[in-house]
Design a protein around this motif. Sequence first.
Motif, PDB file in Angstrom:
ATOM      1  N   UNK A  41       0.830  -1.199   0.000  1.00 46.61           N
ATOM      2  CA  UNK A  41       0.000   0.000   0.000  1.00 46.61           C
ATOM      3  C   UNK A  41       0.865   1.249   0.000  1.00 46.61           C
ATOM      4  N   UNK A  42       0.420   2.287  -0.697  1.00 47.69           N
ATOM      5  CA  UNK A  42       1.045   3.604  -0.593  1.00 47.69           C
ATOM      6  C   UNK A  42       0.458   4.319   0.613  1.00 47.69           C
ATOM      7  N   UNK A  43       0.977   5.511   0.924  1.00 47.46           N
ATOM      8  CA  UNK A  43       0.476   6.281   2.066  1.00 47.46           C
ATOM      9  C   UNK A  43      -0.925   6.826   1.822  1.00 47.46           C
ATOM     10  N   UNK A  44      -1.382   6.779   0.587  1.00 45.71           N
ATOM     11  CA  UNK A  44      -2.722   7.251   0.258  1.00 45.71           C
ATOM     12  C   UNK A  44      -3.693   6.093   0.051  1.00 45.71           C
ATOM     13  N   UNK A  45      -3.228   4.880   0.322  1.00 50.85           N
ATOM     14  CA  UNK A  45      -4.081   3.714   0.160  1.00 50.85           C
ATOM     15  C   UNK A  45      -4.077   3.122  -1.226  1.00 50.85           C
ATOM     16  N   UNK A  46      -3.266   3.683  -2.121  1.00 43.95           N
ATOM     17  CA  UNK A  46      -3.098   3.070  -3.432  1.00 43.95           C
ATOM     18  C   UNK A  46      -2.278   1.788  -3.314  1.00 43.95           C
ATOM     19  N   UNK A  77      -5.414   4.163   7.348  1.00 44.11           N
ATOM     20  CA  UNK A  77      -6.438   4.927   6.622  1.00 44.11           C
ATOM     21  C   UNK A  77      -6.845   6.227   7.303  1.00 44.11           C
ATOM     22  N   UNK A  78      -6.750   6.289   8.626  1.00 39.77           N
ATOM     23  CA  UNK A  78      -7.196   7.482   9.351  1.00 39.77           C
ATOM     24  C   UNK A  78      -6.138   8.580   9.393  1.00 39.77           C
ATOM     25  N   UNK A  79      -4.936   8.314   8.862  1.00 40.97           N
ATOM     26  CA  UNK A  79      -3.870   9.304   8.852  1.00 40.97           C
ATOM     27  C   UNK A  79      -3.735   9.939   7.474  1.00 40.97           C
ATOM     28  N   UNK A  80      -3.221  11.156   7.435  1.00 44.66           N
ATOM     29  CA  UNK A  80      -2.900  11.793   6.165  1.00 44.66           C
ATOM     30  C   UNK A  80      -1.661  11.115   5.569  1.00 44.66           C
TER      31      UNK A  80
END
Length: 292
Positions: A41-46, A77-80
């Motif tokens: 997963x990427x930091x944006x959920x990708x 998921x709850x973090x930027x």
Amino acid sequence: MTGKIQVGYLVSYDYELLKTSLPTVYKDVDTVFIAIDKNRNTWNGGTFNIDESFFEWIRIFDIDKKVVIYEDDFYVPTLTTMQCEIRERKMLAEKMGTGNWIIQVDCDEYFVDFKKFVSDLRKYDSYLINPEKNPIQICAFWVMLYKYTEKGILYVDKPLKAIFATNYPNYKNGRRIKGRQIYTNNIVLHESLSRTEEDLRFKFENWGHNVDVDKGFLDKWLVVNENNYKDYKDFYYLQPKRWKKLAFFSTKNISQIKEIIENEKRLHVSKLKIYFKNFGQWLKFLLKKKTA
């Protein structure tokens, strides 16, 4: 006994670039830690994939058995995206070990002379004792590669400060901590933007600055080339005016570019500038201690 020289990489969708970056640091480190999200997963959920041939390349390259693969769940998921980045950097730093020099390098960053950077670090080994009381961060300078063209690479025409190492990795924003900055005269090529349009769009959606990118950046990036770059100005992807001009390397070969940088005085940072920057930082934090 002095602390170890520990280098850590956050490896994701641009993992192939590690094949250029890792050889620039390998000989002069004690350990290399490679952090990879276990769920890809990427930091944006990708999501991203890493071909098994990449790990085979590491096994073949790692002749001195310095590389440690560290897989964990780095996406929350709850973090930027920036909060996810900081979290991963801290988790990686814990693996790298307190009392050592913690150097975090991205896959798209290539040191011109890492041996010299380590030598400069060693001048501050005393800060590895009780680092929490005396946190410092060690800076080098990026030569920012902007865009591949038909005959070479456009780049930002002045070196830009970047933080790489610390004795106390309590990161607040990317690799930045709350502590004194020490400038060193070292150059790092940064291939942050010199990618295909598809790869750049994916990066902008998934990296730590995904909500900060200037809306007009990509339009300008798409049209600028080796023939018209002098007709444009203000190229930074966050605050455009911070990068006023571009210049041009008439080669796409990273090794040749490193040689050009070593021989091109215009791309070096003057000793006087570094002296005054370091004096200013020393004075700033001396006054803070006195008023604390």
